[in-house]
Design an enzyme around this catalytic site. Structure first.
Site, mmCIF file in Angstrom:
data_model
loop_
_atom_site.group_PDB
_atom_site.id
_atom_site.type_symbol
_atom_site.label_atom_id
_atom_site.label_comp_id
_atom_site.label_asym_id
_atom_site.label_seq_id
_atom_site.Cartn_x
_atom_site.Cartn_y
_atom_site.Cartn_z
ATOM 1 N N GLU A 190 43.653 9.232 32.385
ATOM 2 C CA GLU A 190 43.377 8.181 33.366
ATOM 3 C C GLU A 190 41.921 7.740 33.308
ATOM 4 O OE1 GLU A 190 44.837 10.427 36.609
ATOM 5 O OE2 GLU A 190 46.898 9.710 36.366
ATOM 6 N N THR B 293 50.688 10.108 45.254
ATOM 7 C CA THR B 293 51.493 11.106 44.549
ATOM 8 C C THR B 293 52.592 11.623 45.448
ATOM 9 O OG1 THR B 293 49.784 12.651 45.175
ATOM 10 C CG2 THR B 293 49.820 11.920 42.909
ATOM 11 N N THR C 280 50.598 17.553 32.572
ATOM 12 C CA THR C 280 51.627 17.007 33.444
ATOM 13 C C THR C 280 52.285 15.918 32.708
ATOM 14 O OG1 THR C 280 50.550 17.363 35.452
ATOM 15 C CG2 THR C 280 52.184 15.662 35.442
ATOM 16 N N LYS D 194 55.507 11.088 28.209
ATOM 17 C CA LYS D 194 54.690 10.416 29.218
ATOM 18 C C LYS D 194 53.626 11.397 29.702
ATOM 19 C CE LYS D 194 54.437 10.889 33.122
ATOM 20 N NZ LYS D 194 54.214 11.406 34.508
#
Lengths: 403, 403
Positions: A274, A403, A195, A184
């Site tokens: 993103e 977040t 990340t 992911k």
């Protein structure tokens, strides 16, 4: 010589491994990911026999609790169980965060035969894990089933699509082993580890020392070379588990397969950056050293001005040159050349972009992916990193994502 | 002790200086800046008597031609003329770029009494200056007039507003001198110099060695502490000119005035950061050294995730902590504290954001400007840098602006 055969259904291809996921109510807001409520938030990967495990963790000083928990095991420990959750990173939670994991694992071990179970988390920083919710999964999950798609989806956060890959590795002597992975990651991808969470499993009969060595090499060639936004999270983790059940192994073949699977996953992460639409390779050649080439290449894949120029499909090489100059490496506008794919876009002979080359450059930039090659002309240091464009969507996703 | 009195009309306040601008047809597209066609693209600042000049230039290896041209003058040269153009950076133009400046200055000296004239440019990289257009300005400009607004507007690129400031510096002995400045800059602002041009003039009777020393200090305290997008241009320039005409000087007073004028300009540049709405100070205390405090502070003002969280007014401290951890400095989640203005938002005692503190944090973040204070708790190193949020507008401006 070896042969790699792509396989469907990811993790399900590796002998002796099981995996699956369920939803315990942590994932209730599908706003950012388009993931529906029924998708999982707690997942597992387990092996029926003990595995060697090698891992690479984030360079962030604030490593999350699951990483600290992992590191409390003795060096070269074996495990048969990985528990993964989304929506809560269990990061910046202090000693309590580690105790929460121990409590969860204690409940798990009362229900399942686990050996040194490890955990991996992704999600919001600074909140304690909901222990009861997570342990409620142990009454729902079927530990003897295998559902790779479900597992790959359960670990997603802002990802637009799940990432899973598997290969059969055929050796010259007729033997074979399998390797599979899920991953992911979409935002916060930086050279110095994305990340992301990445879980690789294999039935290859690989020695632990080779696992450590080859995982380091493959990480440097993949996740450490991609950049979405230059940030590095508290939870980045790559784990490689091997249960040896195939009885087969060849170091070159395994290394080749691991490099390929991790590079492909890194490109999928970048493609899923993103709001990103374009994937660009930044190849720097001719620097005085590999270190300088790396510095310039990573400056390019991290530059906001380069990223927005890519999004705007602006063929201007000025931002490329300026970013190389700003990276602090030795360079000279007399020896520098810049290509977009095969098109020479800058040299000291051709500084101004004429109409013909500008039109060609537009066409190249309209592609889903292309390569920017910068030859510094001062040595033989080379490095390639990979970046993506920066769109309105990136700002939207990250302004709205809690977040 | 000294007194600073703000003055209107910027550069027009300094004895013996003249300035103005005209449009020679280089600025024809007002799309990005909202600047109308009638605004200037060629400007000048001159003094009727010779000036000492001190400058700080970009750290970008590819310094633009005007910077190379400047550096061909002998150390401690004097000048009486600065020529400035927008729309073309004269960067990456090689030896020809310098020859173009020499040609322009040769025409200028046939029309005006100039001593070692210097040039400064901003705009697109990689194109030769339109020499004929620029020299046509010499027949239009009134070299004996002073129009500070016009000059400040002529040097703008993506700036939303002009930036000019002036102070009268009153000394204890009753004497005084004036200092004034104009500046351009909005995007590409980075610690390591903003992409900006800044011209400061004074009639203070300041020795050249003080000019060099005080300009370095003031630059470190201002433009080197702000970040819009982490990029550093080929053309960044700060120039300080003094013609000594007031006959007055005091080192402390001049240093104080210079620091103030440059800090205020830096904040205006940040406030004008492309698409930026918020100005945030990132104060890091308690690091093991000032160097480590600076590293963490600049990581915060440069982080895309922090910038988008500011834009989204997300009070989450997770991205702040994660960015400090990713900066590579020594830190510990047990000793770290984070404040938004006076509100404690993280300590090892208060990890989870309760509703009351979250509501207060929202209010703080809705302000036009606020301060994030991070105490590392490991030493006494401190540093403050300044950043802004990242909005959709930033992406739009930089995707569409042809650099």
């Amino acid at each position: 010589m070896f042969n790699l055969v792509p396989l469907e259904n990811g993790l399900e291809n590796v002998k002796g491994f099981f995996c699956g996921a369920t939803n315990v109510g942590m994932r209730t807001n599908p706003a950012n990911s388009g993931i529906s409520d029924v998708d999982g938030d707690v997942a597992f990967i387990r092996s029926e026999t003990p595995c060697d495990i090698s891992s690479v963790f984030t360079s962030n000083t604030f490593q999350a609790a699951p990483i600290k928990h992992y590191q409390k095991y003795p060096k070269d420990f074996q495990t048969n169980f990985v528990l993964i959750n989304a929506k809560n990173a269990n990061a910046m939670t202090g000693e309590k965060g580690i105790e929460d994991i121990e409590s969860i694992m204690s409940t798990l071990s009362s229900k399942q035969n686990v050996l040194n179970p490890v955990m991996s988390s992704t999600g919001v920083i600074g909140y304690r894990l909901p222990i009861d919710k997570i342990t409620s999964a142990f009454d729902i999950l079927d530990f003897n089933a295998s559902n790779s798609h479900q597992t790959a989806r359960a670990i997603m956060t802002t990802d637009a699509f799940k990432k899973e890959l598997a290969y059969k590795v055929e050796l010259e002597n007729g033997n074979s082993f399998n390797i599979a992975a899920i991953c992911k990651g979409a935002g916060m991808i930086n050279p110095a580890m994305a990340t992301m969470l990445c879980f690789i499993i294999t039935d290859a009969d690989i020695p632990k020392s080779d696992m450590d060595e080859l995982l380091t090499v493959a990480t440097e060639g993949s996740f450490n070379r991609i950049s979405v936004d230059g940030d590095t999270s508290t939870n980045d983790t790559v784990m490689l588990l091997s249960n040896k059940q195939s009885g087969s192994y060849d170091k070159d073949a395994f290394g080749g397969a691991l490099n390929k699977i991790m590079f492909e996953l890194a490109m999928l992460v970048l493609r899923d950056g993103e709001g990103a639409n374009k994937l660009v390779a930044f190849e720097v050649n001719g620097a005085r050293s590999e270190e300088e080439a790396k510095k310039a290449s990573m400056a390019l894949s991290n530059s906001l001005l380069v990223k927005t120029a890519l999004f705007g499909e602006d063929p201007n090489w000025g931002r490329i040159a300026s970013t190389i100059g700003a990276s602090g490496i030795a360079c000279d506008d007399e020896t520098l050349t810049i290509h977009y794919d095969d098109l020479l876009i800058y040299s000291s002979e051709f500084r101004e972009l004429d109409k013909m080359r500008e039109d060609k450059a537009y066409k190249i930039m309209k592609q889903d992916s292309f390569k920017v090659t910068c030859d510094i002309g001062l040595g033989d240091g080379s490095y390639t990193s990979y970046g993506c464009d920066l769109s309105y969507e990136y700002v939207k996703i990250n302004a709205e994502y809690r977040t």
